[in-house]
Motif scaffolding. Structure first.
Motif, mmCIF file in Angstrom:
data_model
loop_
_atom_site.group_PDB
_atom_site.id
_atom_site.type_symbol
_atom_site.label_atom_id
_atom_site.label_comp_id
_atom_site.label_asym_id
_atom_site.label_seq_id
_atom_site.Cartn_x
_atom_site.Cartn_y
_atom_site.Cartn_z
ATOM 1 N N ALA A 254 0.843 -1.212 0.000
ATOM 2 C CA ALA A 254 0.000 0.000 0.000
ATOM 3 C C ALA A 254 0.871 1.252 0.000
ATOM 4 O O ALA A 254 0.515 2.276 -0.584
ATOM 5 N N ASP A 255 2.074 1.166 0.629
ATOM 6 C CA ASP A 255 2.961 2.335 0.706
ATOM 7 C C ASP A 255 3.898 2.448 -0.496
ATOM 8 O O ASP A 255 4.795 3.303 -0.510
ATOM 9 N N GLY A 256 3.787 1.520 -1.463
ATOM 10 C CA GLY A 256 4.626 1.616 -2.661
ATOM 11 C C GLY A 256 6.041 1.079 -2.479
ATOM 12 O O GLY A 256 6.891 1.266 -3.348
ATOM 13 N N VAL A 257 6.326 0.412 -1.352
ATOM 14 C CA VAL A 257 7.666 -0.163 -1.148
ATOM 15 C C VAL A 257 7.832 -1.396 -2.049
ATOM 16 O O VAL A 257 8.878 -1.618 -2.654
ATOM 17 N N LEU A 258 6.754 -2.200 -2.125
ATOM 18 C CA LEU A 258 6.723 -3.382 -2.995
ATOM 19 C C LEU A 258 5.629 -3.176 -4.031
ATOM 20 O O LEU A 258 4.663 -2.440 -3.780
ATOM 21 N N LEU A 259 5.727 -3.872 -5.169
ATOM 22 C CA LEU A 259 4.616 -3.826 -6.116
ATOM 23 C C LEU A 259 3.388 -4.447 -5.450
ATOM 24 O O LEU A 259 3.507 -5.457 -4.748
ATOM 25 N N PRO A 260 2.205 -3.877 -5.669
ATOM 26 C CA PRO A 260 0.987 -4.465 -5.088
ATOM 27 C C PRO A 260 0.600 -5.723 -5.858
ATOM 28 O O PRO A 260 -0.361 -5.731 -6.635
ATOM 29 N N TYR A 261 1.358 -6.764 -5.699
ATOM 30 C CA TYR A 261 1.197 -8.008 -6.471
ATOM 31 C C TYR A 261 1.626 -9.159 -5.588
ATOM 32 O O TYR A 261 2.700 -9.120 -4.982
ATOM 33 N N LEU A 262 0.791 -10.161 -5.501
ATOM 34 C CA LEU A 262 1.129 -11.303 -4.660
ATOM 35 C C LEU A 262 0.752 -12.581 -5.393
ATOM 36 O O LEU A 262 -0.398 -12.755 -5.812
ATOM 37 N N ASP A 263 1.728 -13.443 -5.562
ATOM 38 C CA ASP A 263 1.524 -14.724 -6.241
ATOM 39 C C ASP A 263 1.466 -15.801 -5.159
ATOM 40 O O ASP A 263 2.487 -16.185 -4.603
ATOM 41 N N VAL A 264 0.240 -16.212 -4.810
ATOM 42 C CA VAL A 264 0.033 -17.171 -3.708
ATOM 43 C C VAL A 264 -0.570 -18.456 -4.272
ATOM 44 O O VAL A 264 -1.768 -18.486 -4.587
ATOM 45 N N PRO A 265 0.207 -19.506 -4.425
ATOM 46 C CA PRO A 265 -0.384 -20.735 -4.975
ATOM 47 C C PRO A 265 -1.298 -21.391 -3.948
ATOM 48 O O PRO A 265 -0.821 -21.891 -2.932
ATOM 49 N N LEU A 266 -2.614 -21.368 -4.177
ATOM 50 C CA LEU A 266 -3.557 -21.915 -3.183
ATOM 51 C C LEU A 266 -3.904 -23.382 -3.463
ATOM 52 O O LEU A 266 -4.333 -24.093 -2.579
ATOM 53 N N ILE A 296 -6.768 -3.043 2.834
ATOM 54 C CA ILE A 296 -5.549 -2.288 3.143
ATOM 55 C C ILE A 296 -4.895 -1.773 1.855
ATOM 56 O O ILE A 296 -4.350 -0.677 1.804
ATOM 57 N N CYS A 297 -4.942 -2.588 0.807
ATOM 58 C CA CYS A 297 -4.260 -2.226 -0.455
ATOM 59 C C CYS A 297 -5.208 -2.503 -1.621
ATOM 60 O O CYS A 297 -5.147 -3.563 -2.248
ATOM 61 N N PRO A 298 -6.096 -1.548 -1.926
ATOM 62 C CA PRO A 298 -7.120 -1.799 -2.955
ATOM 63 C C PRO A 298 -6.526 -2.102 -4.338
ATOM 64 O O PRO A 298 -7.190 -2.729 -5.158
ATOM 65 N N ASP A 299 -5.301 -1.678 -4.577
ATOM 66 C CA ASP A 299 -4.703 -1.882 -5.900
ATOM 67 C C ASP A 299 -4.089 -3.276 -6.055
ATOM 68 O O ASP A 299 -3.535 -3.615 -7.099
ATOM 69 N N LEU A 300 -4.177 -4.106 -5.013
ATOM 70 C CA LEU A 300 -3.493 -5.399 -5.013
ATOM 71 C C LEU A 300 -3.951 -6.311 -6.161
ATOM 72 O O LEU A 300 -5.146 -6.501 -6.368
ATOM 73 N N THR A 301 -2.978 -6.867 -6.872
ATOM 74 C CA THR A 301 -3.261 -7.918 -7.855
ATOM 75 C C THR A 301 -2.920 -9.254 -7.222
ATOM 76 O O THR A 301 -1.793 -9.456 -6.756
ATOM 77 N N ALA A 328 -13.553 -15.002 -4.098
ATOM 78 C CA ALA A 328 -12.225 -14.393 -3.907
ATOM 79 C C ALA A 328 -11.909 -13.359 -4.990
ATOM 80 O O ALA A 328 -11.083 -12.464 -4.772
ATOM 81 N N GLU A 329 -12.532 -13.501 -6.162
ATOM 82 C CA GLU A 329 -12.264 -12.586 -7.278
ATOM 83 C C GLU A 329 -10.771 -12.369 -7.492
ATOM 84 O O GLU A 329 -10.290 -11.230 -7.488
ATOM 85 N N LEU A 330 -10.054 -13.463 -7.643
ATOM 86 C CA LEU A 330 -8.614 -13.346 -7.907
ATOM 87 C C LEU A 330 -8.418 -12.705 -9.274
ATOM 88 O O LEU A 330 -9.247 -12.851 -10.170
ATOM 89 N N ASP A 331 -7.301 -12.002 -9.415
ATOM 90 C CA ASP A 331 -7.062 -11.301 -10.675
ATOM 91 C C ASP A 331 -6.533 -12.239 -11.750
ATOM 92 O O ASP A 331 -6.949 -12.181 -12.900
ATOM 93 N N GLY A 375 -13.378 -8.887 -15.432
ATOM 94 C CA GLY A 375 -14.013 -7.861 -14.588
ATOM 95 C C GLY A 375 -12.973 -7.112 -13.768
ATOM 96 O O GLY A 375 -13.015 -5.890 -13.655
ATOM 97 N N ARG A 376 -12.038 -7.855 -13.201
ATOM 98 C CA ARG A 376 -10.983 -7.223 -12.391
ATOM 99 C C ARG A 376 -10.143 -6.274 -13.256
ATOM 100 O O ARG A 376 -9.797 -5.170 -12.844
ATOM 101 N N LEU A 377 -9.795 -6.736 -14.455
ATOM 102 C CA LEU A 377 -8.907 -5.947 -15.308
ATOM 103 C C LEU A 377 -9.601 -4.669 -15.805
ATOM 104 O O LEU A 377 -8.958 -3.639 -15.989
ATOM 105 N N HIS A 378 -10.932 -4.767 -15.977
ATOM 106 C CA HIS A 378 -11.657 -3.593 -16.480
ATOM 107 C C HIS A 378 -11.603 -2.416 -15.527
ATOM 108 O O HIS A 378 -11.829 -1.279 -15.938
ATOM 109 N N ARG A 379 -11.285 -2.674 -14.244
ATOM 110 C CA ARG A 379 -11.261 -1.538 -13.312
ATOM 111 C C ARG A 379 -10.136 -0.564 -13.672
ATOM 112 O O ARG A 379 -10.130 0.573 -13.233
ATOM 113 N N PHE A 380 -9.157 -1.026 -14.465
ATOM 114 C CA PHE A 380 -8.042 -0.144 -14.831
ATOM 115 C C PHE A 380 -8.390 0.812 -15.980
ATOM 116 O O PHE A 380 -7.671 1.777 -16.229
#
Ligand code: SF4
Length: 446
Positions: A254-266, A296-301, A328-331, A375-380
């Motif tokens: 959220a603070d821009g230290v890391l890219l708002p991107y998380l690859d979590v294999p579920l 916390i981080c609305p821009d999270l992918t 979950a609406e994963l991106d 749908g997720r991508l259209h928000r951009f």
């Protein structure tokens, strides 16, 4: 072919690399050493004195591809050293190709160099020893994979990585940060942090304190991420197992230290199947955490991968998985049809599904996810996004990626023709359109 025809020229090595980004990093470390010792790296089989094939052993189709690559190198050249994940199954390779010169396992640079010295001795040449400090990379100059650990302490029943690569061994934090700094100084704009299990970083070292630029830094993912985030490059995290302390990373995004991107294999969302996979099974909690991450981080992918058709998966389990995806609406989502890997304990589980059903469910899952991703991508659309340019097009435009796109596995941003576009440059791009995977837009100033 025989040994080098040009006795006055350096010995020449061909390199074929298959598999995941972790295997790619192994390959980069090997070719860096090969060049450091004065060998030439050549692109054609016919020009090489020896060919090294870096293999993958993850699933049966990857094993077949690796065996075919070894066969091709033998046909085209004849002198072949095998390394990588499949190398751990030496008998399987020897059965089919008894003539390979040597076989070493995954992450075994020393083994490859020993085999190379035995079959193609190096010639010392001080000029070829001038290797840049960041090593040689197989990725484009503006992004690089940064491997922070090797091996894994989990025992997911479908996976043989721990038996191939062993338990978790974290690299010292000072060494990782040093490598990252060399990469950024050499022009890298994006660091892609990888390992088998990124969130476990430092567990084996009890999170001991290391040093970086004279200051103490703990060998722990949050502290590593904070330090990487100060280097002025994008930092993207891959293969993050969903441990509770992953929550600490979201404010950094959220603070821009890391890219708002998380690859979590579920892998799945039926608690029963997750238990059979020996994966964390509290699906409700996972969903709650995803929602709180987004608050916390609305821009999270969020990217994840799943397995369809695991042994014992009922129609109801699969429906639960689809319902989870809706909630979950994963991106970004990838899905493998379950494939039995030799040596995996899941092969002994009852109620294996026929291959046709495994593939049918994989396709159903991807169809189900397509409208969610779209749908997720259209928000951009209508936003201005920062984009890193990967390549230029013949029409005068460019192809790049935003924070939502990891190279090779996610989508791209197509940028309309504009003057002075350059590879490796950050641009502000107004997003004009989106489909299920990709965006397109035009450059704006700012
Ligand atoms: S966490 Fe990943 S590498 Fe480790 S056993 Fe599970 S699937 Fe394999």
């Amino acid at each position: 072919m025989g040994s080098s025809a040009r006795n006055s020229s350096p010995p020449r090595v061909g390199f074929v690399s298959l598999g995941c980004p972790k295997a790619l990093v192994d390959a980069e470390q090997i070719i860096t050493q090969v060049r450091a010792e004065g060998y030439d790296i050549v692109a054609q089989y016919g020009d090489a004195d020896v060919v090294v094939v870096n293999t993958c052993g993850f699933i049966e189709s990857a094993i077949d591809e690796s065996l075919d690559a070894i066969g091709e190198a033998l046909d085209e050249n004849g002198r072949v050293i095998v390394t990588g994940c499949l190398g751990a199954q030496e008998l399987r390779i020897r059965e089919r190709y008894p003539e390979v010169l040597a076989i070493t396992g995954p992450h075994d640079k020393a083994g490859v160099m020993q085999a190379l010295h035995a079959h193609l001795p190096p010639r010392h040449d001080p000029f070829t020893s001038l290797i840049p400090p960041q090593g040689l990379k197989l990725t484009p100059a503006h992004y690089a994979y940064l491997k922070i650990s090797e091996g894994c302490n989990h025992r997911c029943t479908f996976c043989i990585i721990p038996s191939l690569r062993g338990d978790l061994v974290s690299r010292p934090v000072g060494e990782v940060l040093q490598e990252a700094e060399h990469l950024v100084n050499a022009g890298v704009k994006e660091l892609l942090v990888i390992s088998q299990d990124t969130s476990a970083y430092g567990v084996d070292l009890r999170y001991r304190t290391g040093f970086w630029q004279g200051r103490p830094v703990r060998t722990r993912l949050t502290e590593l991420a904070q330090a990487l985030g100060k280097m002025g490059a994008w930092v993207r995290l891959h293969y993050v197992y969903p441990y509770p302390h992953v929550d600490e990373l979201i404010p950094l995004m959220a603070d821009g230290v890391l890219l708002p991107y998380l690859d979590v294999p579920l892998q799945h969302a039926s608690p029963r199947l997750l238990r059979a996979m020996k994966r964390p099974g509290d699906v409700e909690k996972t969903l709650e955490r995803i929602h709180s991450w987004r608050r916390i981080c609305p821009d999270l992918t969020l990217r994840s991968t799943f397995i369809a058709g695991f042994p014992g998966e009922t129609e109801q389990d699969f429906e639960e998985l689809l319902q989870f995806l809706t909630a979950a609406e994963l991106d970004r989502v990838g899905c493998f049809a379950y494939s039995p890997v030799e040596g995996a304990s899941a092969n002994a589980l009852p109620d294996a599904l026929p291959e046709s059903l495994r593939h049918e469910r994989q396709e159903r899952l991807m169809r189900h996810q397509e409208s969610i991703s779209a749908g997720r991508l259209h928000r951009f659309v209508g936003q201005v996004r920062q984009v890193l340019v990967d390549e230029l097009t013949e029409e005068g435009g460019a192809i790049g990626r935003s924070s939502a796109d990891a190279p090779d596995i996610d989508g791209v941003v197509t940028i309309a023709p504009a003057p002075d576009l350059k590879v490796g440059q950050f641009l502000s791009v107004h997003i004009d359109a989106a489909d299920a995977h990709d965006l397109s837009g035009h450059r704006v100033m700012g």
